[in-house]
Design a protein around this motif. Structure first.
Motif, PDB file in Angstrom:
ATOM      1  N   GLN A  37      48.159  35.389 115.893  1.00 10.89           N
ATOM      2  CA  GLN A  37      46.796  34.892 115.710  1.00 10.89           C
ATOM      3  C   GLN A  37      46.070  35.586 114.563  1.00 10.89           C
ATOM      4  N   ARG A  38      46.426  36.842 114.301  1.00 12.75           N
ATOM      5  CA  ARG A  38      45.710  37.563 113.249  1.00 12.75           C
ATOM      6  C   ARG A  38      45.981  36.975 111.864  1.00 12.75           C
ATOM      7  N   PHE A  39      47.020  36.171 111.749  1.00  8.19           N
ATOM      8  CA  PHE A  39      47.347  35.560 110.461  1.00  8.19           C
ATOM      9  C   PHE A  39      46.700  34.184 110.286  1.00  8.19           C
ATOM     10  N   LEU A  40      46.018  33.681 111.329  1.00  6.47           N
ATOM     11  CA  LEU A  40      45.509  32.316 111.283  1.00  6.47           C
ATOM     12  C   LEU A  40      44.488  32.109 110.166  1.00  6.47           C
ATOM     13  N   LYS A  41      43.601  33.076 109.954  1.00  9.66           N
ATOM     14  CA  LYS A  41      42.593  32.933 108.898  1.00  9.66           C
ATOM     15  C   LYS A  41      43.247  32.896 107.518  1.00  9.66           C
ATOM     16  N   TYR A  42      44.252  33.758 107.320  1.00  8.57           N
ATOM     17  CA  TYR A  42      44.956  33.761 106.031  1.00  8.57           C
ATOM     18  C   TYR A  42      45.718  32.450 105.833  1.00  8.57           C
ATOM     19  N   PHE A  43      46.356  31.982 106.905  1.00  7.88           N
ATOM     20  CA  PHE A  43      47.096  30.728 106.836  1.00  7.88           C
ATOM     21  C   PHE A  43      46.167  29.583 106.462  1.00  7.88           C
ATOM     22  N   GLU A  44      45.012  29.539 107.113  1.00  9.22           N
ATOM     23  CA  GLU A  44      44.057  28.461 106.846  1.00  9.22           C
ATOM     24  C   GLU A  44      43.589  28.481 105.397  1.00  9.22           C
ATOM     25  N   ALA A  45      43.262  29.644 104.883  1.00  7.19           N
ATOM     26  CA  ALA A  45      42.782  29.748 103.500  1.00  7.19           C
ATOM     27  C   ALA A  45      43.870  29.362 102.500  1.00  7.19           C
ATOM     28  N   ILE A  46      45.079  29.889 102.713  1.00 10.42           N
ATOM     29  CA  ILE A  46      46.181  29.602 101.792  1.00 10.42           C
ATOM     30  C   ILE A  46      46.558  28.127 101.841  1.00 10.42           C
ATOM     31  N   TYR A  47      46.610  27.581 103.052  1.00 10.05           N
ATOM     32  CA  TYR A  47      47.040  26.191 103.207  1.00 10.05           C
ATOM     33  C   TYR A  47      46.098  25.239 102.492  1.00 10.05           C
ATOM     34  N   TRP A  48      44.801  25.376 102.724  1.00 10.81           N
ATOM     35  CA  TRP A  48      43.869  24.407 102.139  1.00 10.81           C
ATOM     36  C   TRP A  48      43.657  24.646 100.649  1.00 10.81           C
ATOM     37  N   THR A  49      43.843  25.867 100.188  1.00 14.85           N
ATOM     38  CA  THR A  49      43.801  26.111  98.741  1.00 14.85           C
ATOM     39  C   THR A  49      44.960  25.414  98.053  1.00 14.85           C
ATOM     40  N   GLU A  50      46.153  25.576  98.633  1.00 15.63           N
ATOM     41  CA  GLU A  50      47.347  24.907  98.081  1.00 15.63           C
ATOM     42  C   GLU A  50      47.186  23.395  98.141  1.00 15.63           C
ATOM     43  N   THR A  51      46.647  22.890  99.228  1.00 14.80           N
ATOM     44  CA  THR A  51      46.436  21.450  99.371  1.00 14.80           C
ATOM     45  C   THR A  51      45.463  20.931  98.319  1.00 14.80           C
ATOM     46  N   ALA A  52      44.407  21.678  98.070  1.00 18.29           N
ATOM     47  CA  ALA A  52      43.425  21.269  97.050  1.00 18.29           C
ATOM     48  C   ALA A  52      44.074  21.195  95.670  1.00 18.29           C
ATOM     49  N   ILE A  53      44.920  22.168  95.352  1.00 14.98           N
ATOM     50  CA  ILE A  53      45.619  22.167  94.054  1.00 14.98           C
ATOM     51  C   ILE A  53      46.521  20.949  93.937  1.00 14.98           C
ATOM     52  N   VAL A  54      47.234  20.643  95.004  1.00 20.74           N
ATOM     53  CA  VAL A  54      48.145  19.497  94.993  1.00 20.74           C
ATOM     54  C   VAL A  54      47.368  18.197  94.812  1.00 20.74           C
ATOM     55  N   PHE A  55      46.210  18.081  95.445  1.00 16.14           N
ATOM     56  CA  PHE A  55      45.426  16.854  95.314  1.00 16.14           C
ATOM     57  C   PHE A  55      44.844  16.724  93.905  1.00 16.14           C
ATOM     58  N   VAL A  56      44.528  17.819  93.270  1.00 11.18           N
ATOM     59  CA  VAL A  56      44.101  17.766  91.867  1.00 11.18           C
ATOM     60  C   VAL A  56      45.233  17.236  90.995  1.00 11.18           C
ATOM     61  N   ILE A  57      46.439  17.716  91.252  1.00 11.14           N
ATOM     62  CA  ILE A  57      47.613  17.229  90.519  1.00 11.14           C
ATOM     63  C   ILE A  57      47.815  15.741  90.781  1.00 11.14           C
ATOM     64  N   LEU A  58      47.669  15.344  92.046  1.00 14.08           N
ATOM     65  CA  LEU A  58      47.827  13.941  92.416  1.00 14.08           C
ATOM     66  C   LEU A  58      46.851  13.054  91.646  1.00 14.08           C
ATOM     67  N   LEU A  59      45.603  13.481  91.550  1.00 19.32           N
ATOM     68  CA  LEU A  59      44.590  12.687  90.850  1.00 19.32           C
ATOM     69  C   LEU A  59      44.810  12.662  89.346  1.00 19.32           C
ATOM     70  N   SER A  60      45.461  13.693  88.813  1.00 23.69           N
ATOM     71  CA  SER A  60      45.651  13.771  87.357  1.00 23.69           C
ATOM     72  C   SER A  60      46.818  12.919  86.872  1.00 23.69           C
ATOM     73  N   ILE A  61      47.771  12.622  87.750  1.00 25.47           N
ATOM     74  CA  ILE A  61      48.973  11.891  87.324  1.00 25.47           C
ATOM     75  C   ILE A  61      48.650  10.487  86.826  1.00 25.47           C
ATOM     76  N   PRO A  62      47.884   9.659  87.564  1.00 28.16           N
ATOM     77  CA  PRO A  62      47.580   8.319  87.041  1.00 28.16           C
ATOM     78  C   PRO A  62      46.877   8.353  85.698  1.00 28.16           C
ATOM     79  N   ARG A  63      45.997   9.327  85.516  1.00 32.95           N
ATOM     80  CA  ARG A  63      45.298   9.438  84.236  1.00 32.95           C
ATOM     81  C   ARG A  63      46.275   9.767  83.114  1.00 32.95           C
ATOM     82  N   ALA A  64      47.220  10.663  83.390  1.00 30.84           N
ATOM     83  CA  ALA A  64      48.193  11.039  82.365  1.00 30.84           C
ATOM     84  C   ALA A  64      49.101   9.869  82.013  1.00 30.84           C
ATOM     85  N   LEU A  65      49.396   9.022  82.991  1.00 24.20           N
ATOM     86  CA  LEU A  65      50.321   7.917  82.760  1.00 24.20           C
ATOM     87  C   LEU A  65      49.655   6.690  82.153  1.00 24.20           C
TER      88      LEU A  65
END
Length: 418
Positions: A37-65
């Protein structure tokens, strides 16, 4: 058009949200179950930060193409697609296990409450989540390997084909087939292509036959590559045809003249690189006083792919030649116009890439592309006619290969003695 695309966009977004929430929930429950349980806060922060980066990449692909004539932007859009696949596919797999575990949990609770009447109200699903997590990590590793190593892991596939009507002078003819180079996808990877060229030359081919898709979109991709292709060696020449990507049909051109100029530039490149282009035409090859015909058609595929090929015109003048080889980019053409309808002995195709993802174990093979194409990789026979489908040397879209590694085909023709 925009209104009709809204439901599709909504479905895609909903699916992505479901995958992200499912994977997050699974990770959260797993950490709880194993007492971290002590890792839950770190997991939550890392997970959603990584997810946000991936969604930025997702949004940039159609523009690049949107500007597919920009080689560099298209290349990096493909790299972004690789990041998306490495992120989303393992999460999708894990999410499926999370959903299964929740269904099992709910079913157990209902069974316990209404039938068994036991005091235990919760089934420990740690093992299901662990299995899902481990499989997700394994899939992630496989995808990353396919991106870093797989797309450059060139493999030589050898085929010995026997034909009764092969002229004796051509017995033992060594043909190297390459296909689907998609040279723009090798941006800044000249050293890797050098390895492929050295491998081809080591096979001592009599003929080198290229079955289309030199580029992803435009002739601009070929800039700086001529010298490498000029290193290819074959005793009887190199021949090439066009694939569906070579025509520039996937680019928004300012005018038809610009599009036409692009195709002319590509043809000029291939000729300067040593290829004899077969544009709905043929060449008669002679050796020891005997002849075979090499026939090449422009791209011919089932919709939505273009049908520029004209086989009757390409075959004109080969009526008295005892043995014929056809280069046709799309293997669908073989079933539609070649098998049983002509006396062409051997057809060489590419196009499918084996979807760049699949499994080959001995003679057994599987890839999702088989849901679209009946002939998608390897050797196919119908009576005395043969089709060979090369899975391609390059890649497009996903910047990697998993299972379906890049292929150089060595075909040796042998005269069958009846």
């Amino acid at each position: 058009m925009r209104r009709r695309s809204i439901p599709v966009t909504f479905i895609i977004v909903a699916a992505l949200v479901l995958i992200e929430l499912g994977a997050f929930l699974g990770g959260y429950l797993l950490l709880q179950d194993i007492g971290k349980q002590r890792f839950l806060k770190y997991f939550e922060a890392i997970y959603w930060t990584e997810t946000a980066i991936v969604f930025v990449i997702l949004l940039s692909i159609p523009r690049a193409l949107r500007k597919r004539d920009n080689v560099k932007r298209t290349y990096y859009a493909f790299q972004g697609a690789g990041v998306l696949m490495a992120d989303l596919l393992p999460k999708l797999l894990f999410t499926l296990f999370v959903i299964i575990s929740l269904i099992v949990q709910g079913g157990f609770m209902l069974l316990n409450h209404f039938i068994l009447h036991l005091s235990q109200t919760r089934l420990d699903l740690l093992y299901l989540l662990l299995i899902g997590g481990i499989l997700g990590i394994v899939l992630l590793s496989i995808i990353i390997r396919g991106i870093i190593i797989g797309r450059f892991d060139f493999r030589v596939i050898k085929q010995i084909l026997h034909f009764e009507n092969l002229p004796k002078a051509f017995d033992g003819l060594r043909i190297v087939q390459i296909s689907d180079m998609h040279i723009g996808s090798f941006y800044n990877h000249q050293d890797e292509i050098q390895e492929a060229i050295d491998l081809i030359n080591s096979l001592n081919p009599d003929l080198i036959l290229f079955t289309g898709d030199m580029v992803n979109n435009t002739a601009e991709e070929t800039r700086g590559w001529k010298e490498l292709f000029l290193q290819l060696k074959s005793s009887m020449g190199m021949y090439s045809i066009l694939g569906n990507h070579d025509y520039g049909d996937y680019v928004r051109w300012p005018s038809e003249d610009t599009k036409k100029k692009n195709l002319e530039d590509l043809l000029s490149f291939e000729k300067a690189a040593g290829f004899d282009m077969l544009l709905n035409e043929n060449r008669i090859l002679e050796k020891g006083g005997e002849k075979i015909a090499l026939i090449g058609v422009e791209n011919w595929g089932n919709p939505p792919f273009a049908q520029y090929g004209y086989l009757p015109g390409a075959m004109k003048g080969t009526e008295d030649i005892p043995f014929r080889i056809l280069l046709s980019h799309d293997p669908s053409h073989w079933d539609e116009e070649v098998a049983e309808k002509t006396n062409i002995d051997l057809t060489l195709s590419g196009h499918t890439h084996g979807m760049q993802f699949g499994i080959i174990i001995g003679k057994w093979k599987w890839s999702p592309v088989q849901w679209r194409y009946d002939r998608w990789h390897g050797l196919y026979r119908h009576n005395k006619q043969c089709l060979y489908v090369n899975r391609g040397l390059g890649h497009i879209g996903f910047p990697g290969r998993v299972g379906m590694l890049p292929e150089i085909t060595l075909i040796e023709l042998k005269k069958q003695i009846s």
